[in-house]
Design a protein around this motif. Structure first.
Motif, PDB file in Angstrom:
ATOM      1  N   ARG A 187       0.795  -1.252   0.018  1.00 16.20           N
ATOM      2  CA  ARG A 187      -0.091  -0.042   0.059  1.00 16.20           C
ATOM      3  C   ARG A 187       0.764   1.300   0.014  1.00 16.20           C
ATOM      4  NH1 ARG A 187      -1.980   4.190  -0.160  1.00 16.20           N
ATOM      5  NH2 ARG A 187      -4.201   4.847   0.511  1.00 16.20           N
ATOM      6  N   TYR A 188       1.860   1.345   0.626  1.00 15.01           N
ATOM      7  CA  TYR A 188       2.740   2.518   1.092  1.00 15.01           C
ATOM      8  C   TYR A 188       4.213   2.342   0.438  1.00 15.01           C
ATOM      9  CZ  TYR A 188      -0.718   3.567   4.308  1.00 15.01           C
ATOM     10  OH  TYR A 188      -2.196   3.615   5.120  1.00 15.01           O
ATOM     11  N   SER A 189       4.533   1.621  -0.459  1.00 14.85           N
ATOM     12  CA  SER A 189       5.743   1.427  -1.089  1.00 14.85           C
ATOM     13  C   SER A 189       5.730   1.911  -2.385  1.00 14.85           C
ATOM     14  CB  SER A 189       6.555   0.127  -1.114  1.00 14.85           C
ATOM     15  OG  SER A 189       5.531  -0.879  -1.825  1.00 14.85           O
ATOM     16  N   ALA A 190       7.095   2.234  -2.990  1.00 17.85           N
ATOM     17  CA  ALA A 190       7.088   2.470  -4.637  1.00 17.85           C
ATOM     18  C   ALA A 190       6.605   1.218  -5.352  1.00 17.85           C
ATOM     19  CB  ALA A 190       8.645   2.797  -4.684  1.00 17.85           C
ATOM     20  N   PHE A 191       7.170  -0.149  -4.871  1.00 23.29           N
ATOM     21  CA  PHE A 191       6.556  -1.009  -5.503  1.00 23.29           C
ATOM     22  C   PHE A 191       4.909  -1.020  -5.572  1.00 23.29           C
ATOM     23  CE2 PHE A 191       4.694  -5.399  -5.122  1.00 23.29           C
ATOM     24  CZ  PHE A 191       5.112  -5.959  -6.337  1.00 23.29           C
ATOM     25  N   GLY A 192       4.171  -0.800  -4.587  1.00 21.46           N
ATOM     26  CA  GLY A 192       2.921  -0.756  -4.555  1.00 21.46           C
ATOM     27  C   GLY A 192       2.255   0.473  -5.706  1.00 21.46           C
ATOM     28  N   LEU A 193       2.895   1.401  -5.374  1.00 23.11           N
ATOM     29  CA  LEU A 193       2.361   2.709  -6.280  1.00 23.11           C
ATOM     30  C   LEU A 193       2.588   2.343  -7.706  1.00 23.11           C
ATOM     31  CD1 LEU A 193       4.173   5.845  -4.374  1.00 23.11           C
ATOM     32  CD2 LEU A 193       1.846   5.153  -4.518  1.00 23.11           C
ATOM     33  N   ARG A 194       3.572   1.516  -8.071  1.00 27.30           N
ATOM     34  CA  ARG A 194       3.628   1.203  -9.648  1.00 27.30           C
ATOM     35  C   ARG A 194       2.825  -0.015  -9.927  1.00 27.30           C
ATOM     36  NH1 ARG A 194       9.579   1.643  -8.199  1.00 27.30           N
ATOM     37  NH2 ARG A 194       9.628  -0.247  -7.544  1.00 27.30           N
ATOM     38  N   LEU A 195       2.452  -0.640  -9.068  1.00 26.18           N
ATOM     39  CA  LEU A 195       1.349  -1.742  -9.158  1.00 26.18           C
ATOM     40  C   LEU A 195       0.000  -0.944  -9.471  1.00 26.18           C
ATOM     41  CD1 LEU A 195       1.486  -4.931  -6.554  1.00 26.18           C
ATOM     42  CD2 LEU A 195       2.105  -4.692  -9.121  1.00 26.18           C
ATOM     43  N   THR A 196      -0.201  -0.070  -8.661  1.00 21.80           N
ATOM     44  CA  THR A 196      -1.587   0.526  -8.619  1.00 21.80           C
ATOM     45  C   THR A 196      -1.452   1.402 -10.043  1.00 21.80           C
ATOM     46  OG1 THR A 196      -0.781   2.334  -7.342  1.00 21.80           O
ATOM     47  CG2 THR A 196      -2.311   0.662  -6.310  1.00 21.80           C
ATOM     48  N   ALA A 197      -0.370   2.014 -10.568  1.00 17.63           N
ATOM     49  CA  ALA A 197      -0.504   2.748 -11.760  1.00 17.63           C
ATOM     50  C   ALA A 197      -0.644   1.759 -12.805  1.00 17.63           C
ATOM     51  CB  ALA A 197       0.957   3.378 -11.913  1.00 17.63           C
ATOM     52  N   ILE A 198      -0.300   0.652 -12.746  1.00 19.47           N
ATOM     53  CA  ILE A 198      -0.506  -0.450 -13.902  1.00 19.47           C
ATOM     54  C   ILE A 198      -1.988  -0.892 -14.023  1.00 19.47           C
ATOM     55  CG2 ILE A 198      -0.034  -2.819 -14.667  1.00 19.47           C
ATOM     56  CD1 ILE A 198       2.820  -2.493 -13.265  1.00 19.47           C
ATOM     57  N   ARG A 199      -2.608  -1.004 -12.732  1.00 18.71           N
ATOM     58  CA  ARG A 199      -3.860  -1.272 -12.535  1.00 18.71           C
ATOM     59  C   ARG A 199      -4.983  -0.158 -12.968  1.00 18.71           C
ATOM     60  NH1 ARG A 199      -5.904  -0.479  -6.541  1.00 18.71           N
ATOM     61  NH2 ARG A 199      -5.830   1.622  -7.344  1.00 18.71           N
ATOM     62  N   ASP A 200      -4.441   1.102 -12.898  1.00 14.44           N
ATOM     63  CA  ASP A 200      -5.260   2.237 -13.124  1.00 14.44           C
ATOM     64  C   ASP A 200      -4.798   2.422 -14.776  1.00 14.44           C
ATOM     65  OD1 ASP A 200      -5.906   2.729 -10.613  1.00 14.44           O
ATOM     66  OD2 ASP A 200      -4.651   4.356 -10.302  1.00 14.44           O
ATOM     67  N   ASN A 201      -3.911   2.514 -15.222  1.00 13.51           N
ATOM     68  CA  ASN A 201      -3.641   2.775 -16.655  1.00 13.51           C
ATOM     69  C   ASN A 201      -2.450   2.320 -17.010  1.00 13.51           C
ATOM     70  OD1 ASN A 201      -3.326   3.997 -19.266  1.00 13.51           O
ATOM     71  ND2 ASN A 201      -4.199   5.858 -18.656  1.00 13.51           N
ATOM     72  N   GLU A 202      -2.527   0.785 -17.584  1.00 13.67           N
ATOM     73  CA  GLU A 202      -1.320  -0.001 -17.893  1.00 13.67           C
ATOM     74  C   GLU A 202      -0.480   0.695 -19.024  1.00 13.67           C
ATOM     75  OE1 GLU A 202      -0.265  -4.141 -20.146  1.00 13.67           O
ATOM     76  OE2 GLU A 202      -2.091  -4.086 -18.887  1.00 13.67           O
ATOM     77  N   PRO A 203      -1.173   1.162 -20.262  1.00 15.93           N
ATOM     78  CA  PRO A 203      -0.309   1.947 -21.209  1.00 15.93           C
ATOM     79  C   PRO A 203       0.533   3.009 -20.697  1.00 15.93           C
ATOM     80  CG  PRO A 203      -2.535   1.373 -22.045  1.00 15.93           C
ATOM     81  CD  PRO A 203      -2.647   1.135 -20.708  1.00 15.93           C
ATOM     82  N   ALA A 204      -0.127   3.810 -20.053  1.00 22.22           N
ATOM     83  CA  ALA A 204       0.515   4.955 -19.060  1.00 22.22           C
ATOM     84  C   ALA A 204       1.756   4.767 -18.340  1.00 22.22           C
ATOM     85  CB  ALA A 204      -0.479   5.840 -18.683  1.00 22.22           C
ATOM     86  N   ALA A 205       1.410   3.597 -17.659  1.00 24.02           N
ATOM     87  CA  ALA A 205       2.648   3.055 -16.720  1.00 24.02           C
ATOM     88  C   ALA A 205       3.625   2.483 -17.462  1.00 24.02           C
ATOM     89  CB  ALA A 205       1.916   2.049 -15.706  1.00 24.02           C
ATOM     90  N   ALA A 206       3.380   1.752 -18.495  1.00 22.90           N
ATOM     91  CA  ALA A 206       4.407   1.289 -19.307  1.00 22.90           C
ATOM     92  C   ALA A 206       5.377   2.353 -19.907  1.00 22.90           C
ATOM     93  CB  ALA A 206       3.776   0.422 -20.397  1.00 22.90           C
ATOM     94  N   GLY A 207       4.384   3.458 -20.419  1.00 28.36           N
ATOM     95  CA  GLY A 207       5.040   4.640 -21.251  1.00 28.36           C
ATOM     96  C   GLY A 207       5.988   5.333 -20.228  1.00 28.36           C
ATOM     97  N   LEU A 208       5.925   5.194 -18.901  1.00 28.68           N
ATOM     98  CA  LEU A 208       6.532   5.854 -17.976  1.00 28.68           C
ATOM     99  C   LEU A 208       7.780   5.048 -17.524  1.00 28.68           C
ATOM    100  CD1 LEU A 208       4.049   7.731 -15.903  1.00 28.68           C
ATOM    101  CD2 LEU A 208       5.505   8.614 -17.460  1.00 28.68           C
ATOM    102  N   GLY A 209       7.958   3.960 -18.034  1.00 29.36           N
ATOM    103  CA  GLY A 209       9.041   2.864 -17.643  1.00 29.36           C
ATOM    104  C   GLY A 209       8.810   1.994 -16.871  1.00 29.36           C
TER     105      GLY A 209
END
Length: 333
Positions: free
Chosen positions: A171-193
C-alpha cells in the motif's frame, strides 16, 4: 510516511495482543480465531493481486491446495516436523505461482479470471487422481506431529500478520505505487518505464506464497488433506467475497470483510447453508452495485462526515480515505 508508520505500529500492537490472548482462549474460541486468521491471510493475498495489482483472480483454491498438500504430505510421508512443512508449502506455492504466471499473465480482464479458475479445477482433478496423495479420499496427517490448540493459533496469527505486513508494504511502497499505476492505466504506466510484466509476476508469486502458507495452516487444522477440502472452489469465491465486501485495494478492507462474511454470515447461518449462500450472493451483488469500494470506505466516509460536523468545519475538504481505490472499480462477472 506518517500513515505507513502508524499502520506498522497498529499491526504490531494487534499481533502482540492476539498472541497474548491466545493461550487464554478456550479450545472452541481458539479454533474459530484460527479460521478467521486463515481467511484473513487468504483474503489479503487476493487483495494484493487483485485489489492493488488489478488482476482479478478466481484461483485462490489452487494455492490453498498446493500449500496444504505440500505441508500435509511432508508430514505423512517423511519424518520432518511441521515447521518444515510450512516452509515447503511456501516453496511449492511460489513455484506453482511462477509456473502459472507465464501463461496467465498473457491474459487480461475476464480471461485472466477464467484462466485462474481453470487452473483450480485442473489442480482438483489432478489431486483426485493422484494415488500417492490419497486420491479422492486424501491423506490423514499424523496427529502427534501437527501443531494443535495454542500453537496452531499462534501459527495462524503469524501467517495473518505476515499477510497484513505485506499489504501495508504494498500500500505505501514505491512497488505498490507502481502496481496501482499499472492497474489504473497500463499503457501510461508502461510509457513511464514501469516494468508491467515483472510487477504483475511479483504480485502473483507473493499472493501465491501467502495463500500457500494459509493452506498449510488449514491442513494442520483439518488434520487431513483431500481434494474436496483443500481444492474446493469455495476458497476462491470466499476470497473474492471477503475482499470486495470489506473493500479491495485497502489494507483494512479484507479484515472487515472476513468478520462480516465468515463470522457474521457463514458462522451464524452454518445450520442453514442454502440461506447463507443466498445471503452472501445478494450481499456481493449489492456491494458491487452500490458500494464498489467496500464497507470500509463507507465507514471512513461516515467517520469523516461526523468528525467534520463535530469540528464545525462542514466546508473543509477531507483527505481521500485510505480505503478508496484510486483506480477503476473491481468487478467480478
Amino acid at each position: 510516511m506518517k500513515q505507513k508508520t502508524g499502520a506498522a505500529v497498529a499491526l504490531l500492537s494487534a499481533t502482540t495482543v492476539a498472541l497474548l490472548l491466545g493461550p487464554r482462549l478456550d479450545p472452541g474460541t481458539q479454533d474459530l480465531a484460527t479460521t478467521l486468521l486463515v481467511y484473513l491471510a487468504i483474503a489479503q493475498a487476493w487483495n494484493i493481486l487483485s485489489g492493488f495489482a488489478g488482476q482479478v483472480s478466481l484461483g485462490a483454491a489452487t494455492f490453498v491446495a498446493a500449500g496444504g498438500y505440500a505441508a500435509g504430505l511432508a508430514l505423512a510421508h517423511t519424518p520432518v516436523d511441521w515447521p518444515a512443512g510450512v516452509a515447503l508449502a511456501v516453496l511449492v506455492s511460489c513455484a506453482i505461482g511462477a509456473a502459472l504466471a507465464v501463461p496467465l499473465l498473457r491474459l487480461r480482464g475476464d480471461y485472466f479470471a477464467i484462466g485462474t479458475l481453470a487452473a483450480s479445477i485442473a489442480v482438483q482433478a489432478l489431486l483426485t487422481n493422484w494415488n500417492w496423495a490419497g486420491g479422492a479420499a486424501g491423506v490423514t496427517l499424523p496427529i502427534d506431529r501437527i501443531p494443535t490448540g495454542t500453537v496452531l493459533f499462534e501459527l495462524a496469527a503469524f501467517v495473518a500478520a505476515t499477510a497484513m505486513a505485506l499489504a501495508v508494504y504494498v500500500r505505501y511502497s514505491a512497488f505498490g505505487l507502481r502496481l496501482t499505476a499499472i492497474r489504473d492505466n497500463e499503457p501510461a504506466a508502461a510509457g513511464l518505464g514501469v516494468a508491467v510484466y515483472r510487477h504483475r509476476f511479483a504480485a502473483l508469486v507473493l499472493s501465491s506464497a501467502l495463500t500457500g502458507m494459509a493452506g498449510a495452516v488449514t491442513a494442520y487444522q483439518y488434520v487431513a488433506v483431500s481434494p474436496g477440502g483443500m481444492a474446493s472452489v469455495n476458497w476462491s469465491l470466499n476470497a473474492v467475497l471477503m475482499a470486495l465486501v470489506g473493500g479491495a485495494g485497502s489494507v483494512l478492507g479484507p479484515v472487515l470483510g472476513v468478520v462480516v462474511v465468515y463470522y457474521g454470515l457463514t458462522r451464524q447461518l452454518e445450520d442453514f447453508q442454502v440461506v447463507s449462500l443466498v445471503v452472501e450472493g445478494v450481499l456481493l451483488v449489492l456491494i458491487v452495485k452500490f458500494a464498489p469500494a467496500g464497507i470500509w470506505s463507507l465507514l471512513t466516509r461516515a467517520g469523516r462526515a461526523i468528525r467534520g460536523r463535530l469540528l464545525g468545519a462542514p466546508g473543509s475538504a477531507p483527505a481521500t480515505p485510505e480505503a478508496e481505490p484510486t483506480a477503476r472499480e473491481i468487478e467480478v462477472v
